[in-house]
Write a protein that holds these residues in place. Structure first.
Motif, PDB file in Angstrom:
ATOM      1  N   GLY A  79       0.286  -1.407   0.523  1.00 26.87           N
ATOM      2  CA  GLY A  79      -0.357   0.017  -0.087  1.00 26.87           C
ATOM      3  C   GLY A  79       0.731   1.415   0.388  1.00 26.87           C
ATOM      4  O   GLY A  79       0.517   2.357   0.377  1.00 26.87           O
ATOM      5  N   SER A  80       2.304   1.550  -0.568  1.00 22.09           N
ATOM      6  CA  SER A  80       2.908   2.105   0.027  1.00 22.09           C
ATOM      7  C   SER A  80       2.571   3.617   1.072  1.00 22.09           C
ATOM      8  O   SER A  80       2.092   2.307   2.183  1.00 22.09           O
ATOM      9  CB  SER A  80       2.467   3.400  -0.967  1.00 22.09           C
ATOM     10  N   ALA A  81       3.209   5.055   1.559  1.00 25.38           N
ATOM     11  CA  ALA A  81       2.550   4.938   2.378  1.00 25.38           C
ATOM     12  C   ALA A  81       1.567   4.743   3.176  1.00 25.38           C
ATOM     13  O   ALA A  81       1.047   5.366   4.244  1.00 25.38           O
ATOM     14  CB  ALA A  81       3.205   5.983   2.497  1.00 25.38           C
ATOM     15  N   PHE A  82       0.354   4.523   2.825  1.00 23.33           N
ATOM     16  CA  PHE A  82      -1.102   4.649   3.089  1.00 23.33           C
ATOM     17  C   PHE A  82      -1.020   3.364   4.177  1.00 23.33           C
ATOM     18  O   PHE A  82      -1.867   3.245   4.838  1.00 23.33           O
ATOM     19  CB  PHE A  82      -2.132   4.270   1.749  1.00 23.33           C
ATOM     20  N   GLY A  83      -0.416   2.240   3.404  1.00 19.96           N
ATOM     21  CA  GLY A  83       0.126   1.329   4.466  1.00 19.96           C
ATOM     22  C   GLY A  83       0.445   0.847   5.627  1.00 19.96           C
ATOM     23  O   GLY A  83      -0.134  -0.446   6.462  1.00 19.96           O
ATOM     24  N   LEU A  84       1.017   2.123   6.436  1.00 18.83           N
ATOM     25  CA  LEU A  84       0.767   2.772   6.993  1.00 18.83           C
ATOM     26  C   LEU A  84       0.689   1.732   8.378  1.00 18.83           C
ATOM     27  O   LEU A  84       0.205   2.140   9.376  1.00 18.83           O
ATOM     28  CB  LEU A  84       2.491   3.838   7.633  1.00 18.83           C
ATOM     29  N   GLU A  85      -1.658   2.804   8.276  1.00 18.80           N
ATOM     30  CA  GLU A  85      -1.935   2.320   9.209  1.00 18.80           C
ATOM     31  C   GLU A  85      -2.708   1.334   9.242  1.00 18.80           C
ATOM     32  O   GLU A  85      -3.242   0.895  10.773  1.00 18.80           O
ATOM     33  CB  GLU A  85      -3.117   2.997   8.156  1.00 18.80           C
ATOM     34  N   ALA A  86      -2.103   0.211   8.755  1.00 16.50           N
ATOM     35  CA  ALA A  86      -1.878  -1.157   9.133  1.00 16.50           C
ATOM     36  C   ALA A  86      -1.388  -1.328  10.329  1.00 16.50           C
ATOM     37  O   ALA A  86      -1.859  -2.230  11.181  1.00 16.50           O
ATOM     38  CB  ALA A  86      -1.740  -2.395   7.991  1.00 16.50           C
ATOM     39  N   ALA A  87      -0.211  -0.686  10.469  1.00 16.93           N
ATOM     40  CA  ALA A  87       0.269  -0.347  11.922  1.00 16.93           C
ATOM     41  C   ALA A  87      -0.211  -0.289  13.427  1.00 16.93           C
ATOM     42  O   ALA A  87      -0.116  -0.538  14.536  1.00 16.93           O
ATOM     43  CB  ALA A  87       1.891  -0.085  11.920  1.00 16.93           C
ATOM     44  N   THR A  88      -1.476   0.844  13.347  1.00 17.37           N
ATOM     45  CA  THR A  88      -2.336   0.952  13.714  1.00 17.37           C
ATOM     46  C   THR A  88      -3.229   0.323  14.817  1.00 17.37           C
ATOM     47  O   THR A  88      -3.596  -0.197  15.734  1.00 17.37           O
ATOM     48  CB  THR A  88      -3.506   2.145  13.325  1.00 17.37           C
ATOM     49  N   GLY A  89      -3.328  -1.163  13.315  1.00 17.12           N
ATOM     50  CA  GLY A  89      -3.974  -2.325  14.056  1.00 17.12           C
ATOM     51  C   GLY A  89      -3.533  -2.837  14.798  1.00 17.12           C
ATOM     52  O   GLY A  89      -4.164  -3.629  15.839  1.00 17.12           O
ATOM     53  N   VAL A  90      -2.181  -3.268  14.139  1.00  7.13           N
ATOM     54  CA  VAL A  90      -0.991  -3.778  15.204  1.00  7.13           C
ATOM     55  C   VAL A  90      -2.179  -3.427  17.352  1.00  7.13           C
ATOM     56  O   VAL A  90      -0.996  -4.041  17.821  1.00  7.13           O
ATOM     57  CB  VAL A  90       0.299  -3.802  14.783  1.00  7.13           C
ATOM     58  N   MET A  91      -0.863  -1.920  17.029  1.00  7.34           N
ATOM     59  CA  MET A  91      -1.461  -1.823  18.294  1.00  7.34           C
ATOM     60  C   MET A  91      -2.589  -2.047  19.030  1.00  7.34           C
ATOM     61  O   MET A  91      -2.514  -1.723  20.311  1.00  7.34           O
ATOM     62  CB  MET A  91      -1.025   0.279  18.328  1.00  7.34           C
ATOM     63  N   ARG A  92      -4.021  -2.120  17.857  1.00  7.14           N
ATOM     64  CA  ARG A  92      -4.824  -1.340  18.994  1.00  7.14           C
ATOM     65  C   ARG A  92      -4.804  -3.490  19.186  1.00  7.14           C
ATOM     66  O   ARG A  92      -5.488  -3.485  21.009  1.00  7.14           O
ATOM     67  CB  ARG A  92      -5.837  -1.420  17.762  1.00  7.14           C
ATOM     68  N   TRP A  93      -4.390  -4.218  18.635  1.00  7.34           N
ATOM     69  CA  TRP A  93      -4.609  -5.530  18.986  1.00  7.34           C
ATOM     70  C   TRP A  93      -3.673  -5.833  19.823  1.00  7.34           C
ATOM     71  O   TRP A  93      -4.461  -6.218  21.546  1.00  7.34           O
ATOM     72  CB  TRP A  93      -4.025  -6.747  18.233  1.00  7.34           C
ATOM     73  N   LEU A  94      -2.418  -5.014  19.935  1.00  4.69           N
ATOM     74  CA  LEU A  94      -1.379  -5.514  21.701  1.00  4.69           C
ATOM     75  C   LEU A  94      -2.321  -4.895  22.999  1.00  4.69           C
ATOM     76  O   LEU A  94      -2.585  -5.006  23.604  1.00  4.69           O
ATOM     77  CB  LEU A  94       0.231  -4.770  20.879  1.00  4.69           C
ATOM     78  N   GLU A  95      -2.822  -3.862  22.163  1.00  6.74           N
ATOM     79  CA  GLU A  95      -3.282  -3.079  23.511  1.00  6.74           C
ATOM     80  C   GLU A  95      -4.690  -3.307  24.161  1.00  6.74           C
ATOM     81  O   GLU A  95      -4.844  -4.199  24.940  1.00  6.74           O
ATOM     82  CB  GLU A  95      -3.998  -1.452  23.033  1.00  6.74           C
ATOM     83  N   ALA A  96      -5.330  -4.005  22.996  1.00  4.92           N
ATOM     84  CA  ALA A  96      -6.395  -4.776  23.867  1.00  4.92           C
ATOM     85  C   ALA A  96      -6.295  -5.876  24.090  1.00  4.92           C
ATOM     86  O   ALA A  96      -6.684  -6.143  25.326  1.00  4.92           O
ATOM     87  CB  ALA A  96      -7.474  -5.595  22.182  1.00  4.92           C
TER      88      ALA A  96
END
Length: 340
Positions: A79-96
């Motif tokens: 996804g190029s630079a747009f794909g960095l958003e996926a890391a936010t989902g990883v953070m959400r999983w870890l926090e949860a």
């Protein structure tokens, strides 16, 4: 046959390193996705960037001497630079799930990430999002729970879903790249690699030197050309936009290493890329390798051996990335989209 050729038939992969798990997730309507190396309990990490056009997140904190010593996941994304958003989902999983750096007010998961450009395949408006990153974490935990049931998927999955290689003479003459993994174990010490190969250059066999994937003679040809040889002979490449190619990956070991040592491990991993990709580390690539230690043991064969193991694991993983990829003649899965 070279002795290391036998490793192609083995199921060795980065998940042989104790203390981590890996998951892939794909977007449903386009060839793109995310791959996550999950280390919820924390792992020391470093990074080395050799490409001139990287797309990354949270890499400065990995510099030796900077404060944070542990990461909780590393995300590799399309996804190029747009794909960095996926890391936010990883953070959400870890926090949860209660993982992260304890800061007093909250636990903050540390998730470095790197992206590759795969917007040429299909609708470029579809790229990995936070849900894709979250799903990759779920897949990693499911794979861990069913350990031994099936090997880690490779080829056009996760971050390798929309990868192409051999774009020097145009994307219409390219072949599919992908994501691959391998590991080397010596007397209880394991070094593994997970590599998503989307290089502008060709991919070669690291021992025999012949081409495995890369530029083809024409858009409808099955015959490859040696792009590096053509460049040195004076043939001009097609104009390539900086950052539209990249090989990204993670090197991991179970032995205890500090940031400076891990940085050297990441640097050695780039030697594995140089053995398999020609040309590599170009102005149009954002080549980035992370290295992490799960700190499962103190026993170590020493840095000279560890760097050799990292070099080997990266070379094997890069080779597997293209050998597991979809046939480049499948127009529905590989043909580049019209310019947007």
């Amino acid at each position: 046959m070279h002795p290391f050729d036998q490793k192609l038939a083995l199921a060795s992969c980065i998940t042989d390193v104790a203390g981590l798990c890996v998951g892939h997730a794909q977007m449903q309507r386009r060839a793109t996705g995310c791959s996550v190396v999950l280390v919820p309990e924390g792992a020391c990490a470093a990074v080395d960037v050799r490409g001139a056009a990287p797309g990354t997140r949270e890499t400065d904190l990995l510099t030796p001497g900077n404060l944070v010593e542990s990461v909780h996941a590393i995300a590799l994304c399309g996804g190029s630079a747009f794909g960095l958003e996926a890391a936010t989902g990883v953070m959400r999983w870890l926090e949860a799930h209660g993982y992260g750096l304890q800061t007093g007010a909250a636990q903050v998961p540390i998730v470095p990430a790197a992206v590759l450009y795969d917007l040429l395949l299909g609708d470029a408006r579809i790229r990995p999002d936070a849900q894709c990153g979250y799903d990759a974490c779920e897949a990693a935990m499911h794979a861990k729970a069913s350990s031994g049931q099936r090997p880690l998927a490779q080829g056009n999955v996760g971050a390798g879903s929309g990868a192409l290689v051999g774009k020097i003479f145009g994307a219409d003459r390219a072949m599919r790249g992908g994501i691959g993994s391998a590991s080397i174990t010596l007397e209880g010490t394991t070094v593994g690699a997970l590599i998503a190969c989307n290089a502008v250059g060709d991919v070669r066999h690291p021992y025999q030197g012949h081409l495995l994937a890369g530029a083809r003679q024409t858009a409808d040809s099955r015959v490859m050309v040696d792009a590096y040889e053509r460049l040195l002979a004076g043939e001009a490449p097609m104009p390539v936009i900086a950052g539209t190619n990249t090989t990204i990956g993670v090197i991991a070991t179970n032995t205890t290493l500090a940031k400076p040592q891990l940085q050297r491990l990441a640097m050695a991993g780039h030697d594995g890329l140089a053995r398999t990709i020609t040309p590599v580390h170009t102005m149009s690539d954002g080549d980035t390798l992370f290295a992490l230690s799960t700190r499962q043991q103190t026993q170590s064969p020493g840095m000279l051996v560890l760097t050799a193991m990292a070099n080997e694991a990266v070379a094997l993983a890069t080779m597997r990335a293209v050998l597991h990829a979809t046939d480049y003649q499948d127009a529905q899965t590989w043909a580049p989209a019209a310019a947007h």
